[in-house]
Scaffold this active site. Structure first.
Site, mmCIF file in Angstrom:
data_model
loop_
_atom_site.group_PDB
_atom_site.id
_atom_site.type_symbol
_atom_site.label_atom_id
_atom_site.label_comp_id
_atom_site.label_asym_id
_atom_site.label_seq_id
_atom_site.Cartn_x
_atom_site.Cartn_y
_atom_site.Cartn_z
ATOM 1 N N HIS A 89 9.791 -6.213 1.674
ATOM 2 C CA HIS A 89 10.443 -5.803 2.928
ATOM 3 C C HIS A 89 11.962 -5.963 2.825
ATOM 4 O O HIS A 89 12.723 -5.130 3.331
ATOM 5 C CB HIS A 89 9.935 -6.648 4.099
ATOM 6 C CG HIS A 89 8.479 -6.492 4.385
ATOM 7 N ND1 HIS A 89 7.569 -7.492 4.141
ATOM 8 C CD2 HIS A 89 7.772 -5.449 4.892
ATOM 9 C CE1 HIS A 89 6.365 -7.091 4.503
ATOM 10 N NE2 HIS A 89 6.459 -5.856 4.952
ATOM 11 N N GLY A 125 5.436 -7.369 9.862
ATOM 12 C CA GLY A 125 5.873 -8.765 9.816
ATOM 13 C C GLY A 125 5.331 -9.506 8.605
ATOM 14 O O GLY A 125 4.850 -8.907 7.645
ATOM 15 N N LYS A 172 4.606 0.751 -2.892
ATOM 16 C CA LYS A 172 3.284 0.134 -3.108
ATOM 17 C C LYS A 172 2.206 0.852 -2.295
ATOM 18 O O LYS A 172 1.108 1.076 -2.766
ATOM 19 C CB LYS A 172 3.291 -1.353 -2.744
ATOM 20 C CG LYS A 172 1.973 -2.015 -3.137
ATOM 21 C CD LYS A 172 1.842 -3.417 -2.651
ATOM 22 C CE LYS A 172 1.484 -3.510 -1.194
ATOM 23 N NZ LYS A 172 0.082 -3.164 -0.878
ATOM 24 N N MET A 203 4.242 -7.333 -4.505
ATOM 25 C CA MET A 203 4.373 -8.163 -3.298
ATOM 26 C C MET A 203 3.600 -7.515 -2.153
ATOM 27 O O MET A 203 3.687 -6.300 -1.945
ATOM 28 C CB MET A 203 5.845 -8.249 -2.900
ATOM 29 C CG MET A 203 6.682 -8.900 -3.962
ATOM 30 S SD MET A 203 7.232 -10.494 -3.398
ATOM 31 C CE MET A 203 8.153 -11.027 -4.820
ATOM 32 N N GLY A 226 7.697 1.341 1.452
ATOM 33 C CA GLY A 226 7.546 0.837 0.085
ATOM 34 C C GLY A 226 6.627 1.729 -0.743
ATOM 35 O O GLY A 226 5.616 2.241 -0.240
#
Ligand code: PAF
Length: 278
Positions: free
Chosen positions: A34, A28, A146, A181, A144
């Protein structure tokens, strides 16, 4: 868009889903990173399922589970606008009922870097992802870049345990100045926020050296550390060049490598990585 809290309800809904089913596991507090996962899933899957679950078992006792940012209503609005079909948002007691005692331990790749700094973290991640894959009966799951080591752990679990889904890794989405992000970016005060760009600067420097023909890992990591050390607020956990699958540290770069960094800025821990291709 259906919002489901109970596993039994999700299984009932699942009977009517079109395949392939694309699963986007999240904790979340959604951001554009996302959104990129949801868009990719929307482009490839007939049914897009997003999970929102702040998974307690992947946080250490001194980590930020209690204060991890939450914005459920805002997340739902975003997912609705991105065309998600189903949001699964269970309570911790739904995922870990009393008596829960089965865990997934992926060895080796979890014994390095994030696995050392955050003992037990990947056991919690692998276990919850395995559960979510089963609950949604997903054909594909989206992660992701990241969190590159997390992706490597999940790929290894899926391969070792012959799980019937594909793992799709989606490129990192960055702010205009290059900061990756992350939901945790919201912890940064303005001074820390400007300091945080140092991770991207260090990774970029590694890529530039590599593009210029340097294959000396010691020289490249030295340059990354030098750039990180120029930022007073940055406390470096690691800066290294690794194999993208095993996360073994590389001394020479005759094959594709990943430059990885983890840095504390104030009380916020940030990670990032960049691929170095030959
Ligand atoms: O990357 C995350 O947000 C979490 O680790 C994940 C994959 C949703 C598992 O809780």
């Amino acid at each position: 868009m259906e919002v489901i809290r109970a596993i039994s309800e999700l299984k009932a809904s699942r009977a009517g889903w079109q395949r392939p089913v694309g699963l986007v596991p999240t904790m979340g507090y959604l951001h554009e990173g996302h959104t990129a996962l949801v868009r990719r899933a929307r482009a490839e899957a007939a049914t897009v399922v997003v999970t929102i679950f702040v998974n307690p078992t992947q946080f250490g006792p001194t980590e930020d589970f209690g204060r991890y940012p939450r914005a459920f209503e805002r997340d739902l609005a975003l997912l609705e606008s991105e065309g998600a079909d189903v949001v699964f948002a269970p309570a911790p007691s739904e995922m870990y009922p009393e008596g829960f005692s089965s865990w997934v331990d992926v060895e080796k790749v979890t014994s390095r870097f994030e696995g050392v700094v955050r003992p037990g973290h990947f056991r919690g991640v692998a276990t919850v992802c395995n559960k979510l894959f089963n609950i949604a009966d997903a054909d594909r799951a989206y992660f992701g870049q990241k969190d590159a080591q997390q992706g490597a752990v999940i790929r290894k679990m899926v391969s070792d345990l012959n799980m019937n889904l594909d793992i799709v890794v989606v490129p990192t989405v960055r702010e205009a100045d290059g900061l990756a992000m992350s939901s945790r970016n919201c912890y940064l005060n303005p001074r820390e926020r400007s300091a945080a760009v140092v991770l991207f600067s260090a990774l970029n420097a590694a890529r530039e050296l590599h593009r210029g023909g340097c294959r000396d890992a010691i020289r490249i990591t030295g340059r990354m550390r030098e750039i990180l050390s120029r930022e007073d607020l940055a406390q470096v956990d690691y800066a290294a060049l690794v194999d993208p699958d095993s996360f073994e540290e590389l001394q020479s770069l005759e094959r594709p490598a990943l430059a990885v960094v983890a840095v504390r800025i104030g009380s916020t821990r940030l990670i990032d990585n960049m691929s170095l291709q030959n």
